[in-house]
Design an enzyme around this catalytic site. Structure first.
Site, PDB file in Angstrom:
ATOM      1  N   LYS A 233       0.808  -1.379   0.068  1.00 52.73           N
ATOM      2  CA  LYS A 233       0.181   0.023   0.114  1.00 52.73           C
ATOM      3  C   LYS A 233       0.783   1.301   0.087  1.00 52.73           C
ATOM      4  O   LYS A 233       0.712   2.222  -0.822  1.00 52.73           O
ATOM      5  CB  LYS A 233      -0.891   0.046   1.344  1.00 52.73           C
ATOM      6  CG  LYS A 233      -1.965   1.043   1.178  1.00 52.73           C
ATOM      7  CD  LYS A 233      -2.857   1.033   2.356  1.00 52.73           C
ATOM      8  CE  LYS A 233      -4.201   1.894   2.221  1.00 52.73           C
ATOM      9  NZ  LYS A 233      -5.145   1.630   3.408  1.00 52.73           N
TER      10      LYS A 233
ATOM     11  N   GLU B 121       9.812  -5.694   4.401  1.00 50.14           N
ATOM     12  CA  GLU B 121       9.778  -7.182   3.911  1.00 50.14           C
ATOM     13  C   GLU B 121       9.749  -7.118   2.145  1.00 50.14           C
ATOM     14  O   GLU B 121      10.289  -7.890   1.337  1.00 50.14           O
ATOM     15  CB  GLU B 121       9.023  -8.037   4.444  1.00 50.14           C
ATOM     16  CG  GLU B 121       8.850  -8.285   6.104  1.00 50.14           C
ATOM     17  CD  GLU B 121       8.149  -7.205   6.872  1.00 50.14           C
ATOM     18  OE1 GLU B 121       7.771  -7.798   7.982  1.00 50.14           O
ATOM     19  OE2 GLU B 121       7.839  -6.248   6.392  1.00 50.14           O
TER      20      GLU B 121
ATOM     21  N   GLY C 165      -5.688  -3.134   4.294  1.00 52.25           N
ATOM     22  CA  GLY C 165      -4.909  -4.198   3.762  1.00 52.25           C
ATOM     23  C   GLY C 165      -5.637  -5.386   3.880  1.00 52.25           C
ATOM     24  O   GLY C 165      -5.682  -6.367   3.212  1.00 52.25           O
ATOM     25  N   ARG C 166      -6.093  -5.859   4.944  1.00 49.80           N
ATOM     26  CA  ARG C 166      -6.856  -7.198   5.241  1.00 49.80           C
ATOM     27  C   ARG C 166      -8.150  -7.232   4.708  1.00 49.80           C
ATOM     28  O   ARG C 166      -8.716  -8.452   4.726  1.00 49.80           O
ATOM     29  CB  ARG C 166      -6.882  -7.661   6.685  1.00 49.80           C
ATOM     30  CG  ARG C 166      -7.547  -6.373   7.604  1.00 49.80           C
ATOM     31  CD  ARG C 166      -7.276  -6.583   9.108  1.00 49.80           C
ATOM     32  NE  ARG C 166      -7.961  -5.639   9.892  1.00 49.80           N
ATOM     33  CZ  ARG C 166      -7.235  -4.293  10.017  1.00 49.80           C
ATOM     34  NH1 ARG C 166      -6.251  -4.134   9.436  1.00 49.80           N
ATOM     35  NH2 ARG C 166      -7.947  -3.543  10.864  1.00 49.80           N
TER      36      ARG C 166
ATOM     37  N   GLU D 103      -6.297  -8.907  14.078  1.00 53.87           N
ATOM     38  CA  GLU D 103      -5.661  -7.377  13.729  1.00 53.87           C
ATOM     39  C   GLU D 103      -6.764  -6.282  13.690  1.00 53.87           C
ATOM     40  O   GLU D 103      -6.618  -5.409  14.372  1.00 53.87           O
ATOM     41  CB  GLU D 103      -4.919  -7.394  12.333  1.00 53.87           C
ATOM     42  CG  GLU D 103      -4.159  -6.237  12.121  1.00 53.87           C
ATOM     43  CD  GLU D 103      -3.507  -6.069  11.000  1.00 53.87           C
ATOM     44  OE1 GLU D 103      -2.533  -6.709  11.011  1.00 53.87           O
ATOM     45  OE2 GLU D 103      -3.849  -5.752   9.749  1.00 53.87           O
TER      46      GLU D 103
ATOM     47  N   HIS E  88      -6.223 -35.770  14.047  1.00 54.23           N
ATOM     48  CA  HIS E  88      -5.194 -36.571  14.478  1.00 54.23           C
ATOM     49  C   HIS E  88      -4.048 -35.964  15.017  1.00 54.23           C
ATOM     50  O   HIS E  88      -2.971 -36.324  15.510  1.00 54.23           O
ATOM     51  CB  HIS E  88      -4.579 -37.641  13.351  1.00 54.23           C
ATOM     52  CG  HIS E  88      -5.629 -38.436  12.784  1.00 54.23           C
ATOM     53  ND1 HIS E  88      -5.916 -39.640  13.253  1.00 54.23           N
ATOM     54  CD2 HIS E  88      -6.489 -38.522  11.900  1.00 54.23           C
ATOM     55  CE1 HIS E  88      -6.839 -40.283  12.621  1.00 54.23           C
ATOM     56  NE2 HIS E  88      -7.488 -39.633  11.726  1.00 54.23           N
TER      57      HIS E  88
ATOM     58  N   LYS F  57       8.180  -3.271  14.596  1.00 58.05           N
ATOM     59  CA  LYS F  57       9.089  -2.719  13.230  1.00 58.05           C
ATOM     60  C   LYS F  57       9.820  -1.435  13.322  1.00 58.05           C
ATOM     61  O   LYS F  57      10.986  -1.356  12.969  1.00 58.05           O
ATOM     62  CB  LYS F  57       7.880  -2.270  12.174  1.00 58.05           C
ATOM     63  CG  LYS F  57       7.079  -3.419  11.772  1.00 58.05           C
ATOM     64  CD  LYS F  57       6.167  -2.692  10.195  1.00 58.05           C
ATOM     65  CE  LYS F  57       5.335  -4.064   9.885  1.00 58.05           C
ATOM     66  NZ  LYS F  57       4.511  -3.458   8.780  1.00 58.05           N
TER      67      LYS F  57
END
Length: 504
Positions: free
Chosen positions: A193, A199, A247-248, A333, A364, A473
């Site tokens: 964005k 990253e 963003g999400r 978030e 399992h 960050k």
């Protein structure tokens, strides 16, 4: 009345209801199996195995009315600045539906359609260019939604373009993604964005160098100028984002370019149509018949009424195995807040920890704790009625396991041997998709989005900021010089750890 006062009334209801075992609640109200269920288009959801009764449900719906939830839903669709801490509208619904007459929502929808036209042209161009593979570089909302959608909807056979995802700053991730790919037949999409995400910038630089330049680099960003400057990507290869899309919530935008490259633009638009169908239902349907209200209020009941601190999501379809990863960000978030929108403490518990995995594998691994552990974990079980795989016996076994687990969680089983006794009383919601299609997939994700917003209204928090991701960050940026031996850390434990990192 503030959230704490409203929810104290809910706890009084819960104190009454928990005196009756869940199995007895179900047996004592034969109609609830039908009446505690709703269908919206391709989605059916049954809440009959949640540990509440009709009086408790009435209190939950009264709670929704007390926070003016229907009107505040409309405010979201209308583009009012409900993201108060950042002074922004929240218009991800305008990316897929046109349900508001408000000028700001109309303008946002027009922008979305224009971007989608450009997106279609890029998909067609890349699909006919000789490119076979695309690496999508992003993190958080720029990665989790597209990654889930490609995995869920990509089909058994690879499509025209194989899409790979690179998010983690760990260099081993880039090494593994690029292994076996041919740089001459690969393109990359950098999604950020702000185009300031560490990253994505580092991994983008790896892709640029590996590709031998920027000729096959594309970008999606709200900061077109910075994308162009940082990686020399021309404007015609940069698709837009906007500050009114978090963003999400962004996979419905050009952030979904990797989805469209993997499944085709027509299928991507079917996904948007499924979300739009859910939008219309949520906006226009009274709370008592509204699937998002039922889902949201059930979450509030389990968290604040019954005090459960975790929530599992258990899809019984391998194609949805990444759903729990996606929902961890969407829910935690959005709702991981302890401060109300007015700056005061919430005073009640907010989001539980979301986690999960795909059945039958998870039966399992951690189901032992769900059945016989000391903590009760509410769960959403998600099944698919019609399978696409040509193995009907396997699908019947999968469905039998889904039905068996939800029944066993609710009813338990007595035994003279305490080690073989099951207490039951584990609440579950069962959600069934008619089939896993782009349309039903879009509707399912939109359901969870609206459920999250409705829960935030009850708690009085802002579901659309995420300041909690920033501190780590900031500290990391301060510590980079220390790792390079050019500075010292202030924290004594960090200094000790740096000695180990630098000394070996």
């Amino acid at each position: 009345m503030d959230a704490a006062a409203r929810l104290s009334q809910l706890r009084a209801q819960a104190g009454r209801v928990v005196q009756t075992p869940l199995a007895k609640l179900i047996a004592g109200d034969p109609a609830r199996a039908q009446e505690f269920a709703l269908r919206v288009g391709p989605i059916y959801a049954n809440f009959a195995r949640q540990h509440y009764d009709r009086d408790a449900l009435a209190a939950l719906f009264a709670l929704a009315q007390s926070v003016d939830a229907p009107a505040r839903l409309k405010a979201l669709f209308d583009g009012e600045k409900i993201n108060l801490t950042e002074g922004r509208s929240v218009l991800h619904t305008s990316l897929r539906s046109d349900l508001s007459d408000a000028p700001v929502a109309k303008a946002a929808h027009a922008q979305a359609l224009e971007a989608r036209t450009r997106m279609r042209a890029l998909v067609e161009s890349l699909s006919s260019s000789g490119i076979t593979d695309v690496v999508s570089v992003g993190i958080g909302g720029s990665d989790l939604g597209p990654r889930l959608a490609v995995d869920a909807l990509g089909g058994a056979k690879p499509g025209r373009l194989r899409v790979h995802f690179l998010s983690n700053v760990d260099g081993h991730a880039a090494q593994r993604v690029l292994a076996g790919l041919d740089p001459a037949r690969t393109a990359a999409v950098l999604i950020s964005k702000t185009f300031g995400t560490q990253e994505t910038l580092l991994n983008g630089a790896i892709l640029r160098d590996w590709l031998g330049g920027t000729e096959r680099l594309y970008a999606v960003s709200a900061n077109v100028e910075r994308a162009a400057q940082t990686f020399s990507i021309p404007a015609e290869r940069i698709l837009p984002m906007w500050d009114w899309v978090g963003g999400r919530y962004s996979l419905w935008s050009a952030v979904g370019l990797p989805i469209a490259l993997a499944i085709g633009m027509d299928a991507f638009e079917q996904m948007l149509a499924g979300a739009a169908e859910m939008d219309a239902h949520v906006l226009r349907t009274p709370a008592e018949s509204n699937l998002a209200f039922w889902h949201a209020l059930t979450g509030v009941w389990n968290r604040n009424g019954l005090g459960y601190s975790t929530q599992a999501v258990l899809p019984y379809d391998e194609r949805l195995k990444l759903l729990s990863n996606y929902l961890q960000q969407l829910v935690m978030e959005s709702l991981g807040k302890s401060t109300r929108t007015d700056g005061t403490p919430v005073g009640v518990e907010t989001v539980p920890v979301w986690w999960g995995g795909a059945g039958t594998d998870t039966q399992h691994s951690f189901f032992q704790a769900l059945h016989q552990g000391t903590s009760i974990v509410p769960a959403d079980f998600i099944g698919v009625i019609r399978a696409d795989a040509p193995y009907p016996q396997n699908h019947r076994a999968l469905q039998a396991n889904l039905l068996a687990q939800t029944e066993a969680f609710a009813n338990g089983q007595a035994s003279d041997d305490p080690h073989r006794a099951y207490a039951g009383g584990r609440p579950t919601t069962t959600i069934l998709l008619d089939a896993l299609t782009p349309h039903s997939f879009g509707a399912l994700l939109a359901l969870y989005e609206h459920s999250v917003y409705l829960q935030s209204l009850v708690w009085g928090i802002n579901a659309f900021d995420q300041f909690g991701v920033e501190l780590g960050k900031q500290v990391a940026n301060r510590l980079l010089p220390a790792l390079e031996g050019q500075a010292q850390a202030d924290d004594p434990v960090t200094r000790a750890l740096l000695e180990q990192l630098r000394g070996r």
